[in-house]
Scaffold this active site. Structure first.
Site, mmCIF file in Angstrom:
data_model
loop_
_atom_site.group_PDB
_atom_site.id
_atom_site.type_symbol
_atom_site.label_atom_id
_atom_site.label_comp_id
_atom_site.label_asym_id
_atom_site.label_seq_id
_atom_site.Cartn_x
_atom_site.Cartn_y
_atom_site.Cartn_z
ATOM 1 N N ASP A 157 0.837 -1.198 0.000
ATOM 2 C CA ASP A 157 0.000 0.000 0.000
ATOM 3 C C ASP A 157 0.877 1.256 0.000
ATOM 4 O O ASP A 157 1.950 1.238 -0.579
ATOM 5 C CB ASP A 157 -0.916 -0.030 1.242
ATOM 6 C CG ASP A 157 -2.277 0.621 0.985
ATOM 7 O OD1 ASP A 157 -2.293 1.848 0.829
ATOM 8 O OD2 ASP A 157 -3.282 -0.090 0.954
ATOM 9 N N HIS A 170 -3.460 5.935 3.606
ATOM 10 C CA HIS A 170 -4.282 4.790 3.221
ATOM 11 C C HIS A 170 -3.769 3.486 3.822
ATOM 12 O O HIS A 170 -4.527 2.693 4.393
ATOM 13 C CB HIS A 170 -4.312 4.718 1.691
ATOM 14 C CG HIS A 170 -5.282 3.738 1.123
ATOM 15 N ND1 HIS A 170 -4.911 2.452 0.805
ATOM 16 C CD2 HIS A 170 -6.583 3.854 0.795
ATOM 17 C CE1 HIS A 170 -5.955 1.812 0.292
ATOM 18 N NE2 HIS A 170 -6.995 2.648 0.283
ATOM 19 N N SER A 217 -11.383 -0.682 -0.336
ATOM 20 C CA SER A 217 -10.093 -0.681 0.350
ATOM 21 C C SER A 217 -10.255 -0.936 1.846
ATOM 22 O O SER A 217 -9.378 -1.509 2.485
ATOM 23 C CB SER A 217 -9.386 0.665 0.156
ATOM 24 O OG SER A 217 -8.871 0.790 -1.132
#
Length: 831
Positions: free
Chosen positions: A164, A219, A384
Site C-alpha cells: 500500500d 491509506h 479498500s
C-alpha cells in the site's frame, strides 16, 4: 467550497470516552452439567409443571410450593424455571422435556462470560466489528468480532503484509503489532539478512528502495489499523486482531498512486521473506487499476506457490467486474480473494464493484474508522476498507489453526460468512464476512493462546513494569502449560511456573536508577508436550533526568496549491541531545485540510507523517503531534518540516511550528530572546517584558528610553518630556553573562484629541453622510477609523466627511488618531 471526488470518502468521526463490556456466548458454547433452563407453555397448570420436573428428577427454588421458580417470578409471567439435575445428563433431560406437552422449550444452562470487548476508547464507533445500530444501521450487520475474540484475539506468530502507501510504524495504536525483522540490526547501515534492503526493520519502500515503509499518505496505515490496531490498550480503535505482526511495503506515493513494477517488488519481497523462514500468511491489496498484466499474474502465481493468500479490493466504480475485469482482484488464481464493500445496514455500498464469478465475498467498507499517520484516526470508505476486514479475519483464523493453506483459508472465509441478500447473485459466495463463524469452522487445532497486556511499555529507570498474560483455550483444550522466561535485562520474574486456560499470570520487570537506558525484550515460552507458544513483550527504559527542549520557527511560508513538492521549513538544533520523545506543534491556515500532507524529517533522515489527507473539508491545522519515530537519535542538525497541497482550489500558509524534544543532554549556552510591548497614555508609557531564555535564568534588565534616561526594572513605567518618537532599547542578561537586545520605536503625545459628530445621515438605499470634527492635535496628518478599521488618512483640517455609497449596519463608531499614540474619544452614530 469545491466538491472533492476520489476513490475514498474521508470524514473524521469523534472519539467516544468509553467502550462497553457486554455479555455473549460463542457459537459452540459451554454449559453447566447440572442444570438446564425450561420455559413452560402459557397453558401449563401447576400439576403439568410438577409432572415435567418429575420426569427428570429436577429441583427448583420454590419455597411456597406453587411450581413457580422463586428466582424468575417476573419473567414470562413466572413460566421460566431453572431445573437442578441430579443423576440425569443435560442431553437426556433436554430430549425428554422437549417432548413434554407442557414445555414450550428447554435449553442448556450456558456459561456466559465477559466477551473480549476491548477498552479501546473508540471501539463503540467500529460498527463493522460490532453493530448495535449505534450509527443508525441494522444491529448485527457486522463481522461478529467480539464473539470471535471469545475464541482468539490473534497471535504475533501470524504475519501479514500490507502492500500500500506504507505503514506508520510509530503510530501508538500500531507499534505493538508491527513486525520487527529478527535478521536485521537496526541503524547499522548494513543489509544483515542479505535480501537487498538495508535496515528493513519493519518492511521496505519499493519506490525508493530503502528499508523504511513509513506512510506519507494515510491509506496504508488505515488498512493496517483494521487488520491489527492493538487491542485493550485503552487507546483509539482495535483491529480484527488484537495481536498480529504487520509488515509494510510502500509502493504507492503520497498522492496514492504507484507503478506496477513497484507492486511487483512488494510481492517479490514477501515471497522472499516466506522462502527464508518468515511465515507470511497473507497480503492485503487495497489497490487496483490498469489492464491485465502477465507479469503481475505471474507474480501472484509465485505468491500462491509460497502459500500466501492474496486479498484484494474489488474496486469502487459501482460496476460489474464480470463484464469489465478489475485488477488485481480479477486474476483467476485460487489464492486471490476479491472483496466487495457493505454498509451498516448490510446493503452493498453504492460505490462497490461486484461480480457473480469474479468477486468472492463482502465485508464492511463504508465509514470505517481506523488509524492514520501522526497518531490520528479518520473514517474512510471504499472496498479498500472492506479488504482488511477479510485479511484480518484470515489472520485471526490462522491463530487457531495454523495448518490451513491459503486456498483452504479462502474457502473457509467464503463458506462461513452470513448470507446476504444484497450480495446474492452479485458475488460468488453471496455472503458477508463473519469472523466468529470462520473461527468456529476452522477446525481449530486444540491448544492454547498466550496474550500479553500491554505488548510494550515505557518507564523511567528506577520504576517497575508489569505485564499480564492471559492463557486461553483453543478447541476446548484443558491441559497445563509450563512457563519459562528469556530476559534481556535480568531480574524479571514470572508470578507462576505453570498455568491453565482461563488463568492470568504476571511478568514483573524491576529496574534501578542505574539501569542502562534502551529497549529490552522479554519472551515467555509456554510448553505443553509438543505444543509450544512464545509471546514477546518490549520495554523501553528511559534514563532519569530527562529534560524538555523547545525550538521554534515563526517564519510564515505560503503553501503552493496542488504541488506535491510543497514547501520546507527548518529548525536547527545545535544541542547534543539524545531523543526519547518528540512533540511537534504545527499552525497552518488552509481551507480543506484533507489536501495537505505534513511530514517531519530528522537530521538522521528518519521521517514521521504528522498529517496525511485527513480532516476532509475542515479548515486549518492547529495541533500538536507526538512521534516516537526519532527515539534514540541525536537531535543535532536540521529538522525539516515539509508541507504539500495535493489537490487544486485551496490555498494557505504555514504560520509557525515548534519542536519539543524530551531528551538526555544539556542545552548549549545561549543568550535570552528579547521582546517587549508597551501601552502609551499621552506622554506616559507602560512597558512589559516578554523575553524568554532557554534555561530560564534571566537576572537583569537594562532599559534605555532614548531620551537620556534608563531603568533596571523588568516592567517599568516611564514618562517622556515631550511628544515624539523614541527608540527604546531593552537589554536582558542571564546568569551566564549572555545578553541580547531589542530596540523598538515608541510614540507618545501630549495631545488630547476631542472628536464630535457635526452631521449624520443615512438614506434608504444605504448611502452614508457623516461629518466628524476634532481638535487638540498639531500633527500634519491624521487617521480616520470607522468601527475599528482605518478607512482614510487625511490632512489635519479638523473635519472629515464620510461619504460611503452603500453600507450595511445601523451603528458606526468613529475615532481620530495622529502619528503619535494620541487618539480621540470614540463617537457613535446610530440610525
Amino acid at each position: 467550497m469545491k466538491a472533492k471526488l476520489s476513490a475514498l470518502t474521508l470524514a473524521l468521526i469523534p472519539v467516544l470516552a468509553n467502550a462497553s463490556i457486554e455479555l455473549s456466548s460463542a457459537q459452540s458454547p459451554s454449559y453447566k452439567s447440572d442444570s438446564i433452563i425450561v420455559v413452560y407453555k402459557d397453558t401449563a397448570s401447576k400439576l403439568d409443571r410438577r409432572n415435567a420436573r418429575s420426569i427428570v428428577q429436577a429441583r427448583i427454588s420454590d419455597l411456597n410450593n406453587d411450581e413457580i421458580d422463586d428466582k424468575y417470578r417476573n419473567l414470562k409471567k413466572g413460566r421460566i424455571a431453572k431445573f437442578s439435575l441430579n443423576g440425569v445428563s443435560v442431553k437426556n433431560a433436554l430430549e425428554k422435556l422437549r417432548k413434554n406437552p407442557a414445555v414450550l422449550y428447554a435449553e442448556p444452562d450456558y456459561i456466559v462470560t465477559a466477551s473480549v470487548t476491548p477498552d479501546d476508547t473508540s471501539f463503540a464507533d467500529l460498527w463493522g466489528m460490532n453493530n448495535t445500530g449505534q450509527t443508525g444501521g441494522v444491529a448485527d450487520a457486522d463481522i461478529d468480532a467480539p464473539e470471535a475474540w471469545d475464541i482468539s484475539t490473534g497471535s504475533h506468530d501470524v504475519i501479514v503484509g500490507v502492500i500500500d502507501t506504507g505503514v506508520d510504524h510509530s503510530h501508538p495504536d500500531l507499534m505493538a503489532n508491527i513486525w520487527t525483522n529478527p535478521a536485521e540490526i537496526a541503524g547499522d547501515g548494513i543489509d544483515n539478512d542479505g535480501n537487498g534492503y538495508i535496515d528493513d526493520i519493519h518492511g521496505i519502500n519499493a519506490i525508493t528502495g530503502i528499508g523504511d515503509p513509513m506512510d506519507d499518505q494515510g491509506h496504508g496505515s488505515h488498512v493496517s489499523g483494521t487488520i491489527g490496531a492493538t487491542g485493550n490498550n485503552g487507546l483509539g480503535v482495535v483491529g480484527v486482531n488484537h495481536n498480529v505482526s504487520i509488515i509494510g511495503c510502500k509502493f504507492l506515493d503520497s498522492s496514492g498512486s504507484g507503478s506496477l513494477s513497484d507492486a511487483l517488488t512488494c510481492i517479490d519481497y514477501f515471497v522472499d521473506l516466506k522462502n527464508n523462514g518468515v511465515n507470511v500468511r497473507a497480503t492485503n491489496n487495497s489497490w487496483g487499476g490498469g489492464g491485465f498484466s502477465q507479469a503481475l499474474s505471474d507474480a501472484i502465481t509465485s505468491s500462491e506457490q509460497a502459500n500466501i493468500l492474496f486479498v484484494a479490493a474489488a474496486g469502487n466504480s459501482a460496476s460489474d467486474n464480470d463484464a469489465q475485469a478489475s485488477y488485481p482482484s480479477g486474476y483467476p488464481h485460487d489464492s486471490v480473494l476479491s472483496v466487495a464493500s457493505t454498509t451498516h445496514t448490510d446493503d452493498m455500498s453504492g460505490f462497490s464493484q461486484w461480480g457473480l464469478t469474479t468477486v468472492d465475498l463482502g465485508a464492511p467498507g463504508s465509514d470505517i474508522l481506523s488509524t492514520v499517520p501522526g497518531g490520528g484516526y479518520a473514517s474512510f470508505s471504499g472496498t479498500s476498507m472492506a479488504t482488511p476486514h477479510v485479511t484480518g479475519a484470515a489472520a485471526l483464523a490462522w491463530s487457531v489453526n495454523p495448518e490451513l493453506s491459503a486456498v483452504e483459508m479462502k474457502a473457509l472465509l467464503m463458506s462461513s460468512g452470513d448470507d446476504n441478500a444484497a450480495l446474492a447473485g452479485k458475488t460468488v459466495s453471496g455472503k458477508r464476512l463473519n469472523v466468529r463463524s470462520a473461527l468456529e469452522n476452522a477446525d481449530p487445532t486444540p491448544g492454547f493462546t498466550l496474550s500479553p497486556t500491554p505488548g510494550s511499555s515505557v518507564i523511567t529507570a528506577g520504576e517497575t513494569a508489569i505485564y499480564s498474560f492471559d492463557v486461553g483455550s483453543i478447541a476446548d483444550w484443558t491441559g497445563e502449560v509450563n512457563l519459562t522466561l528469556a530476559d534481556s535485562l535480568g531480574g524479571a520474574t514470572l508470578s507462576t511456573d505453570t498455568a491453565t486456560p482461563g488463568a492470568t499470570f504476571e511478568l514483573t520487570v524491576p529496574t534501578t536508577a542505574e539501569t542502562q537506558w534502551g529497549e529490552y525484550s522479554f519472551t515467555v515460552t509456554a510448553t505443553s508436550g509438543d505444543l509450544v507458544k512464545e509471546s514477546t513483550v518490549r520495554l523501553m527504559v528511559n534514563p532519569q533526568g530527562l529534560n524538555e527542549f523547545t525550538y521554534t520557527n515563526d517564519t510564515l511560508v505560503n503553501i503552493p496549491d496542488n504541488d506535491a513538492t510543497g514547501i520546507t521549513s527548518s529548525i536547527n538544533v545545535s544541542d547534543d541531545i539524545t531523543v526519547f520523545a518528540s512533540d511537534i506543534y504545527v499552525n497552518i491556515t488552509h481551507t480543506w485540510i484533507g489536501d495537505l500532507t505534513v511530514m517531519l524529517t530528522s537530521p538522521a533522515g528518519s521521517t514521521a507523517a504528522l498529517h496525511s489527507g485527513s480532516g476532509g473539508s475542515n479548515d486549518n491545522i492547529d495541533s500538536t503531534f507526538s512521534s516516537a519515530a526519532f527515539n534514540g537519535e541525536v537531535a543535532t542538525g536540521d529538522w525539516v518540516l515539509t508541507v504539500s497541497d495535493n489537490a487544486a482550489a485551496d490555498t494557505g500558509t504555514l504560520n509557525n511550528w515548534a519542536l519539543t524534544i524530551t531528551g538526555l543532554g544539556e542545552a548549549l549556552p545561549s543568550a535570552p530572546e528579547v521582546s517587549f510591548t508597551y501601552e502609551a497614555e499621552q506622554l506616559t508609557a507602560t512597558f512589559t517584558d516578554n523575553s524568554s531564555d532557554r534555561n530560564d535564568d534571566m537576572v537583569s534588565w537594562d532599559w534605555n528610553f532614548g531620551d537620556g534616561t534608563v531603568s533596571t526594572e523588568q516592567n517599568p513605567v516611564h514618562t517622556f518630556a515631550a511628544t515624539g518618537n523614541y527608540d527604546v532599547t531593552l537589554t536582558v542578561t542571564d546568569s551566564e553573562g549572555l545578553n541580547s537586545s531589542e530596540t523598538m520605536s515608541v510614540s507618545v503625545s501630549s495631545a488630547n484629541i476631542e472628536a464630535a459628530v457635526k452631521r449624520a445621515y443615512k438614506s434608504r438605499l444605504g448611502r452614508l453622510r457623516v461629518d466628524i470634527t476634532w481638535q487638540g492635535t498639531t500633527a500634519d496628518m491624521v487617521d480616520i477609523f470607522r468601527n475599528g478599521i482605518k478607512i482614510d488618512t487625511v490632512e489635519n483640517a479638523g473635519i472629515y466627511r464620510d461619504r460611503e455609497r452603500r453600507i450595511d449596519g445601523n451603528q458606526f463608531i468613529y475615532q481620530i488618531c495622529d502619528a503619535t499614540s494620541a487618539c480621540s474619544n470614540e463617537v457613535t452614530v446610530n440610525f
